[in-house]
Design an enzyme around this catalytic site. Structure first.
Site, PDB file in Angstrom:
ATOM      1  N   ASP A  33       6.267  75.255   0.418  1.00  0.00           N
ATOM      2  CA  ASP A  33       6.439  75.543   1.846  1.00  0.00           C
ATOM      3  C   ASP A  33       6.349  77.051   2.035  1.00  0.00           C
ATOM      4  OD1 ASP A  33       8.157  73.730   4.273  1.00  0.00           O
ATOM      5  OD2 ASP A  33       7.694  75.859   4.559  1.00  0.00           O
ATOM      6  N   SER A  76       2.508  72.183  14.443  1.00  0.00           N
ATOM      7  CA  SER A  76       2.704  70.956  15.223  1.00  0.00           C
ATOM      8  C   SER A  76       3.151  71.185  16.670  1.00  0.00           C
ATOM      9  CB  SER A  76       3.694  70.048  14.510  1.00  0.00           C
ATOM     10  OG  SER A  76       4.948  70.683  14.417  1.00  0.00           O
ATOM     11  N   TYR A 140      -3.918  69.915  18.641  1.00  0.00           N
ATOM     12  CA  TYR A 140      -3.045  69.426  17.573  1.00  0.00           C
ATOM     13  C   TYR A 140      -3.503  68.044  17.104  1.00  0.00           C
ATOM     14  CZ  TYR A 140       0.971  67.110  15.485  1.00  0.00           C
ATOM     15  OH  TYR A 140       1.766  66.373  14.662  1.00  0.00           O
ATOM     16  N   HIS A 186      11.267  69.357  21.627  1.00  0.00           N
ATOM     17  CA  HIS A 186      11.570  67.925  21.593  1.00  0.00           C
ATOM     18  C   HIS A 186      12.808  67.561  22.404  1.00  0.00           C
ATOM     19  CE1 HIS A 186       8.980  67.878  17.820  1.00  0.00           C
ATOM     20  NE2 HIS A 186       8.305  67.332  18.808  1.00  0.00           N
TER      21      HIS A 186
HETATM   22  N1  UDP Z   1      10.831  65.702  27.980  1.00  0.00           N
HETATM   23  C1  UDP Z   1      11.600  66.019  29.102  1.00  0.00           C
HETATM   24  N2  UDP Z   1      12.279  67.205  29.098  1.00  0.00           N
HETATM   25  C2  UDP Z   1      12.240  68.084  28.056  1.00  0.00           C
HETATM   26  C3  UDP Z   1      11.467  67.743  26.923  1.00  0.00           C
HETATM   27  C4  UDP Z   1      10.775  66.541  26.913  1.00  0.00           C
HETATM   28  O1  UDP Z   1      11.659  65.259  30.055  1.00  0.00           O
HETATM   29  O2  UDP Z   1      12.861  69.147  28.158  1.00  0.00           O
HETATM   30  C5  UDP Z   1      10.090  64.432  27.959  1.00  0.00           C
HETATM   31  C6  UDP Z   1       8.600  64.560  27.742  1.00  0.00           C
HETATM   32  O3  UDP Z   1       7.941  64.739  28.970  1.00  0.00           O
HETATM   33  C7  UDP Z   1       8.252  63.222  27.069  1.00  0.00           C
HETATM   34  C8  UDP Z   1       9.522  62.880  26.294  1.00  0.00           C
HETATM   35  O4  UDP Z   1      10.556  63.683  26.871  1.00  0.00           O
HETATM   36  O5  UDP Z   1       8.049  62.226  28.033  1.00  0.00           O
HETATM   37  C9  UDP Z   1       9.429  63.218  24.809  1.00  0.00           C
HETATM   38  O6  UDP Z   1       8.959  64.551  24.684  1.00  0.00           O
HETATM   39  P1  UDP Z   1       8.916  65.280  23.273  1.00  0.00           P
HETATM   40  O7  UDP Z   1       8.422  66.668  23.519  1.00  0.00           O
HETATM   41  O8  UDP Z   1      10.231  65.114  22.598  1.00  0.00           O
HETATM   42  O9  UDP Z   1       7.865  64.446  22.433  1.00  0.00           O
HETATM   43  P2  UDP Z   1       6.336  64.024  22.764  1.00  0.00           P
HETATM   44  O10 UDP Z   1       6.411  62.616  23.265  1.00  0.00           O
HETATM   45  O11 UDP Z   1       5.796  64.974  23.765  1.00  0.00           O
HETATM   46  O12 UDP Z   1       5.679  64.113  21.436  1.00  0.00           O
END
Ligand code: UDP
Length: 324
Positions: A33, A76, A140, A186
């Site tokens: 890593d 990522s 990505y 996330h």
């Molecule tokens: N999301 C949200 N508020 C945040 C971050 C994410 O409402 O501050 C929503 C985002 O629009 C998606 C879901 O949560 O519908 C999961 O987002 P994440 O970024 O965790 O993962 P992704 O599905 O984009 O890979």
């Protein structure tokens, strides 16, 4: 049988959990890593650790003779992949091709690769099966799909036994191994930041999606279930074949359901506010993982959303305590 393995990205979230599970299963792990996004103290104490670029290190290390490589090391961040694509074509695609070449040169028989649901793009079917068209909407996803194509042709031509695992929304933690990104995008870790007051509230990105409660639906899978699929993939990888499996719970949860599960897990009243949609976010992303269940004998055991949130919360709390 105990295997001698290289884990690239073993200082990152999923790589560190996988390393722990591999070591506990009796395998011998060398983590490679560059710590660009990982953390040195996330490397399992019983792993050998080499700090360096995945491809460069593999080129020198593979001559020692390894049974396989689990390749987690990658860039990522979706947003960054659009503003700085070179980082993804170099960091993900070129690095992986060099790794494949080094494996070929040294006759390393097995590869397990971290692919993603982002290879599918805007879904045309739900749940998404591996047979769904791949049409990534961001760099990505395109970089991960390009690597999947490279692996397919190397496996066929050179007898590599390869498995790509397409992750949906990975969440939860495994004891002291969990999600600790410097740039956090996330949902669950951000909800916890709102729980502790690190941010004023969690923004709900969009409340006008065609879903039950209007918020976007994702397939949250516990990182330990995900890691265990890697152990099964190593076991079932077949010479000359590149198998691709989706990994998800098979159940979708909405943003509001996730926030409620976090409220339940933390016992805290987490403030949430509705914000505009995030560009490029599909309404629903749910995996059909029947293929992994049937061919790998995999079965997610930690499917309860509150349980997933609780494990993530315990990890986040312990991190906070360690920092203060
Ligand atoms: N999301 C949200 N508020 C945040 C971050 C994410 O409402 O501050 C929503 C985002 O629009 C998606 C879901 O949560 O519908 C999961 O987002 P994440 O970024 O965790 O993962 P992704 O599905 O984009 O890979």
């Amino acid at each position: 049988k105990a295997l001698k393995l290289i884990v690239t990205g073993g200082a990152g979230y999923i790589g560190s959990v996988c390393t722990a599970r591999l070591i506990e299963a009796g395998h011998e792990v060398t983590v490679v890593d560059d710590l660009s996004t990982g953390h040195g103290d996330a490397v399992h104490p019983r792993a050998r650790f080499i700090e360096g670029d995945a491809a460069e290190t593999a080129e020198t290390l593979l001559g020692e003779g390894f049974d396989g490589v689990l390749h987690f090391a990658a860039k990522s961040l979706v947003g960054e992949s659009m503003s700085d694509p070179a980082k993804y074509w170099h960091g993900n695609v070129l690095t992986s091709i060099r790794l494949l070449d080094a494996m070929r040169k040294h006759g390393t028989p097995r590869l397990v690769f971290s692919s993603t649901a982002a290879t599918y793009g805007e879904p045309k079917e739900s749940p998404i099966a591996e047979t769904a068209p791949t049409d990534p909407t961001n760099t990505y996803g395109a970089s991960k799909l390009a690597i999947d194509h490279a692996i397919t042709s190397y496996a066929r031509a050179h007898g590599l036994a390869a498995v790509s695992l397409r992750y949906f929304n990975v969440a939860g933690a495994y004891g002291s191994y969990g999600e600790r990104h410097t740039t956090e995008t996330h949902l669950i870790p951000l909800v916890f930041q709102a729980a502790t007051g690190e941010r004023p509230h969690i923004s709900i990105f969009g409340e006008d999606y065609p879903t039950d409660d209007g918020t976007a639906v994702r397939d949250y899978i516990h990182v330990v279930d995900l890691a265990d699929a890697h152990l099964l993939a190593l076991k079932h990888a077949a010479e000359g074949e590149h198998r691709i499996y989706n990994l998800g719970n098979g159940t979708g949860f909405s943003v509001r359901q996730v926030i409620d599960a976090c409220r339940e897990a933390t016992g805290l009243d987490i403030p949430a506010e509705v914000a505009p949609r995030r560009a490029g976010d599909p309404a629903v992303l749910v995996a059909a993982s029947d293929k992994a269940r049937e061919e790998l004998g995999w079965k997610p055991e930690r499917t309860d959303l509150i349980g997933i949130a609780r494990d993530a919360w315990e990890f986040a709390q312990a991190r906070r305590a360690a920092k203060s």
